[in-house]
Write an enzyme that holds these catalytic residues in place. Structure first.
Site, mmCIF file in Angstrom:
data_model
loop_
_atom_site.group_PDB
_atom_site.id
_atom_site.type_symbol
_atom_site.label_atom_id
_atom_site.label_comp_id
_atom_site.label_asym_id
_atom_site.label_seq_id
_atom_site.Cartn_x
_atom_site.Cartn_y
_atom_site.Cartn_z
ATOM 1 C CE LYS A 80 -3.882 -2.161 2.389
ATOM 2 N NZ LYS A 80 -4.808 -2.074 3.504
ATOM 3 N NE ARG A 109 -14.058 -3.688 3.135
ATOM 4 C CZ ARG A 109 -12.936 -3.142 2.759
ATOM 5 N NH1 ARG A 109 -12.730 -1.869 2.965
ATOM 6 N NH2 ARG A 109 -12.004 -3.827 2.155
#
Length: 168
Positions: free
Chosen positions: A43, A93
């Protein structure tokens, strides 16, 4: 009496309302919740580890329970062992999250079978929120106020103003 400790790891770049939901609910499962702010080589962080830790500390300051915010740069299971954790708290999620998290939980169990992974489903209204998408929306000038706490929104907007918006 033994203190039950849980670890909630993540990059929190930035911390979102989805993260806050998991933190609130995870804190109810343990006596002590350690939020582990880490780096992820895959990231590209907008904020430094120290800035992210400050954000998280500020946002959890008024929550009930014993909550600690620390950084780590090691294997999650080594970090959890050092913190005396009996569980790893992970938020889910969608199905894609589950597949990834299921694989990680299996690997972590192989590394340390004494520490359980507990999955919490994100609140339905918060399921689409991802830090990566929040940053992308902000970089293109979109409004992120419904995805992050107000002070985090201000910090993200200020950072985007500093580094420059895309498409301008």
């Amino acid at each position: 009496m033994t203190t039950r400790t849980g670890v909630y790891p993540g990059t929190f770049d930035p911390i979102t309302l989805g993260h806050m939901d998991i933190i609130r609910r995870g804190a109810k499962l343990v006596d002590r919740l350690v939020i582990g702010v880490t780096t992820n080589p895959s990231k590209n962080p907008m904020f430094t580890v120290e800035e992210r830790m400050d954000m998280v500390r500020r946002e959890v300051a008024d929550l009930d329970g014993e909550i600690h915010v620390v950084s780590f740069d090691s294997l999650l299971m080594d970090f959890a062992e050092r913190e005396g954790a009996s569980m790893i708290v992970r938020g889910l999620r969608a199905v894609a999250d589950f597949e990834y998290e299921y694989q990680m939980a299996g690997m972590n169990q192989q590394l340390n079978g004494r520490i359980e992974t507990v999955f919490l489903m994100a609140d339905v209204s918060l399921q689409p929120i991802a830090s990566r998408l929040v940053k992308e929306i902000a970089l293109f000038g979109g409004e992120i106020g419904k995805f992050v706490p107000p002070t985090v929104r201000d910090e993200v907007v200020a950072r985007v103003d500093k580094i420059g918006r895309k498409g301008s």
